[in-house]
Design a protein around this motif. Structure first.
Motif, PDB file in Angstrom:
ATOM      1  N   CYS A   1      38.017  37.630  40.860  1.00 17.73           N
ATOM      2  CA  CYS A   1      38.804  36.472  41.305  1.00 17.73           C
ATOM      3  C   CYS A   1      38.227  35.212  40.665  1.00 17.73           C
ATOM      4  N   LEU A   2      39.117  34.344  40.206  1.00 15.61           N
ATOM      5  CA  LEU A   2      38.655  33.109  39.553  1.00 15.61           C
ATOM      6  C   LEU A   2      37.946  32.188  40.545  1.00 15.61           C
ATOM      7  N   SER A   3      38.137  32.450  41.828  1.00 13.97           N
ATOM      8  CA  SER A   3      37.471  31.634  42.856  1.00 13.97           C
ATOM      9  C   SER A   3      36.204  32.293  43.379  1.00 13.97           C
TER      10      SER A   3
ATOM     11  N   PRO B   1      46.480  27.722  46.319  1.00 10.36           N
ATOM     12  CA  PRO B   1      45.259  27.472  47.119  1.00 10.36           C
ATOM     13  C   PRO B   1      43.980  27.473  46.282  1.00 10.36           C
ATOM     14  N   GLN B   2      44.009  28.126  45.125  1.00  8.82           N
ATOM     15  CA  GLN B   2      42.831  28.131  44.249  1.00  8.82           C
ATOM     16  C   GLN B   2      42.633  26.776  43.558  1.00  8.82           C
ATOM     17  N   LEU B   3      43.615  25.901  43.713  1.00  8.49           N
ATOM     18  CA  LEU B   3      43.481  24.516  43.231  1.00  8.49           C
ATOM     19  C   LEU B   3      43.224  23.583  44.411  1.00  8.49           C
TER      20      LEU B   3
ATOM     21  N   GLY C   1      42.464  35.045  32.955  1.00  8.40           N
ATOM     22  CA  GLY C   1      43.097  35.406  34.225  1.00  8.40           C
ATOM     23  C   GLY C   1      44.495  35.961  33.999  1.00  8.40           C
ATOM     24  N   ILE C   2      44.980  36.744  34.941  1.00  8.42           N
ATOM     25  CA  ILE C   2      46.354  37.263  34.860  1.00  8.42           C
ATOM     26  C   ILE C   2      47.202  36.699  35.997  1.00  8.42           C
ATOM     27  N   GLY C   3      46.590  35.850  36.816  1.00  9.52           N
ATOM     28  CA  GLY C   3      47.345  35.223  37.896  1.00  9.52           C
ATOM     29  C   GLY C   3      46.580  34.030  38.454  1.00  9.52           C
ATOM     30  N   LEU C   4      47.300  33.205  39.218  1.00 12.37           N
ATOM     31  CA  LEU C   4      46.679  32.048  39.879  1.00 12.37           C
ATOM     32  C   LEU C   4      47.554  31.648  41.060  1.00 12.37           C
TER      33      LEU C   4
ATOM     34  N   GLN D   1      50.198  41.162  44.569  1.00 17.17           N
ATOM     35  CA  GLN D   1      49.572  41.310  45.899  1.00 17.17           C
ATOM     36  C   GLN D   1      48.310  40.464  45.998  1.00 17.17           C
ATOM     37  N   HIS D   2      47.516  40.429  44.897  1.00 23.46           N
ATOM     38  CA  HIS D   2      46.299  39.606  44.885  1.00 23.46           C
ATOM     39  C   HIS D   2      46.653  38.123  45.091  1.00 23.46           C
ATOM     40  N   GLU D   3      47.709  37.670  44.371  1.00 23.76           N
ATOM     41  CA  GLU D   3      48.078  36.242  44.450  1.00 23.76           C
ATOM     42  C   GLU D   3      48.718  35.895  45.784  1.00 23.76           C
ATOM     43  N   ILE D   4      49.580  36.773  46.286  1.00 24.47           N
ATOM     44  CA  ILE D   4      50.218  36.510  47.593  1.00 24.47           C
ATOM     45  C   ILE D   4      49.183  36.566  48.705  1.00 24.47           C
TER      46      ILE D   4
HETATM   47  O1  LIG Z   1      41.683  34.871  41.019  1.00 27.77           O
HETATM   48  C1  LIG Z   1      42.859  35.127  40.756  1.00 27.77           C
HETATM   49  O2  LIG Z   1      43.743  35.081  41.586  1.00 27.77           O
HETATM   50  C2  LIG Z   1      43.168  35.614  39.387  1.00 27.77           C
HETATM   51  C3  LIG Z   1      42.657  37.000  39.184  1.00 27.77           C
HETATM   52  C4  LIG Z   1      43.810  37.891  39.500  1.00 27.77           C
HETATM   53  C5  LIG Z   1      43.576  39.349  39.646  1.00 27.77           C
HETATM   54  C6  LIG Z   1      42.321  39.911  39.646  1.00 27.77           C
HETATM   55  C7  LIG Z   1      42.178  41.307  39.771  1.00 27.77           C
HETATM   56  C8  LIG Z   1      43.296  42.105  39.948  1.00 27.77           C
HETATM   57  C9  LIG Z   1      44.529  41.520  39.968  1.00 27.77           C
HETATM   58  C10 LIG Z   1      44.668  40.162  39.822  1.00 27.77           C
HETATM   59  C11 LIG Z   1      42.079  36.996  37.773  1.00 27.77           C
HETATM   60  O3  LIG Z   1      43.032  37.363  36.892  1.00 27.77           O
HETATM   61  S1  LIG Z   1      40.572  37.804  37.661  1.00 27.77           S
HETATM   62  C12 LIG Z   1      40.323  38.165  36.031  1.00 27.77           C
HETATM   63  C13 LIG Z   1      41.045  39.380  35.546  1.00 27.77           C
HETATM   64  C14 LIG Z   1      41.556  39.360  34.288  1.00 27.77           C
HETATM   65  C15 LIG Z   1      42.213  40.494  33.803  1.00 27.77           C
HETATM   66  C16 LIG Z   1      42.361  41.632  34.586  1.00 27.77           C
HETATM   67  C17 LIG Z   1      41.850  41.634  35.858  1.00 27.77           C
HETATM   68  C18 LIG Z   1      41.167  40.507  36.342  1.00 27.77           C
END
Ligand SMILES: O=C(O)C[C@@H](Cc1ccccc1)[C@H](O)SCc1ccccc1
Ligand code: NI
Length: 183
Positions: free
Chosen positions: A110-112, A64-66, A58-61, A152-155
């Motif tokens: 998305c990890l969720s 709320p995903q917890l 993942g590149i963000g978290l 933007q994805h995380e916010i």
């Molecule tokens: O679920 C999350 O918030 C984490 C996502 C964040 C994300 C996904 C797509 C585009 C921007 C942010 C995970 O990082 S999904 C896995 C991933 C890994 C590397 C690149 C893109 C997505």
């Protein structure tokens, strides 16, 4: 440490709720959670640790995903010039943005979300974010391209929005007008 079993999936109410502002100065509990979040994102990008604990890269978290409906995010991503953006933040807010849009050529995940949802996700190409870091300092970030997309994805997660809410339902691969493609 956070592992995949701690990450809630689609259907969990926290993913569709507006998360609460974190009361500052942050409590030890909130600081502990945010530190564990950035540690998870960094661990998920380490092939050995990720394999050992079955972590999805993942590149963000977002909290709320917890299942924690608080405005906390962690981001660990490099841009096209290999500049590292590594942030663990309380109460992030997008205070301005470009009119210009962008989108990831391969769509988003998305990890969720344990399924593929194909389609382009229009995002602002540039954003300015204000937030508070783990030391209690105010942070002002000017972001563009992939770092801007991740923030933007995380916010969005803090506002109960999922990436696929932005995909054009009639034509998922309709490129947003005059948008920049991020490979
Ligand atoms: O679920 C999350 O918030 C984490 C996502 C964040 C994300 C996904 C797509 C585009 C921007 C942010 C995970 O990082 S999904 C896995 C991933 C890994 C590397 C690149 C893109 C997505
Ligand atoms: Ni997500």
């Amino acid at each position: 440490m956070i592992t995949m079993k701690d990450i809630v999936r689609e259907g969990h109410p926290a993913l569709r709720a507006k998360a609460e502002e974190v009361v500052l100065p942050a409590s030890d509990e909130d600081k502990q959670t945010l530190k564990a979040m950035i540690e998870f994102v960094i661990n998920s990008q380490d092939p050995e640790i990720a394999a050992k604990y079955g972590l999805r890269p993942g590149i963000g978290l977002a909290a709320p995903q917890l299942g924690i409906s608080k405005r906390m995010i962690a981001v660990h991503v490099v841009d096209e010039d290999d500049k590292l953006y590594s942030y663990a933040l309380f109460n992030p807010k997008i205070v301005s943005h470009s009119t210009k849009k962008c989108y990831l050529a391969g769509g988003e995940g998305c990890l969720s979300v344990d399924r593929d949802v194909p389609g382009y996700v229009p995002r602002y190409f540039k954003i300015t974010v204000k937030a508070t870091d783990l030391e209690g300092k105010e942070v002002n970030l000017r972001l563009k391209g992939l770092p801007a997309i991740v923030f933007q994805h995380e916010i969005d997660h803090l506002n109960g929005i999922m990436f696929y809410d932005h995909i054009n339902k009639q034509d998922p691969f309709k490129a947003p007008e005059d948008a920049i493609v991020i490979e």
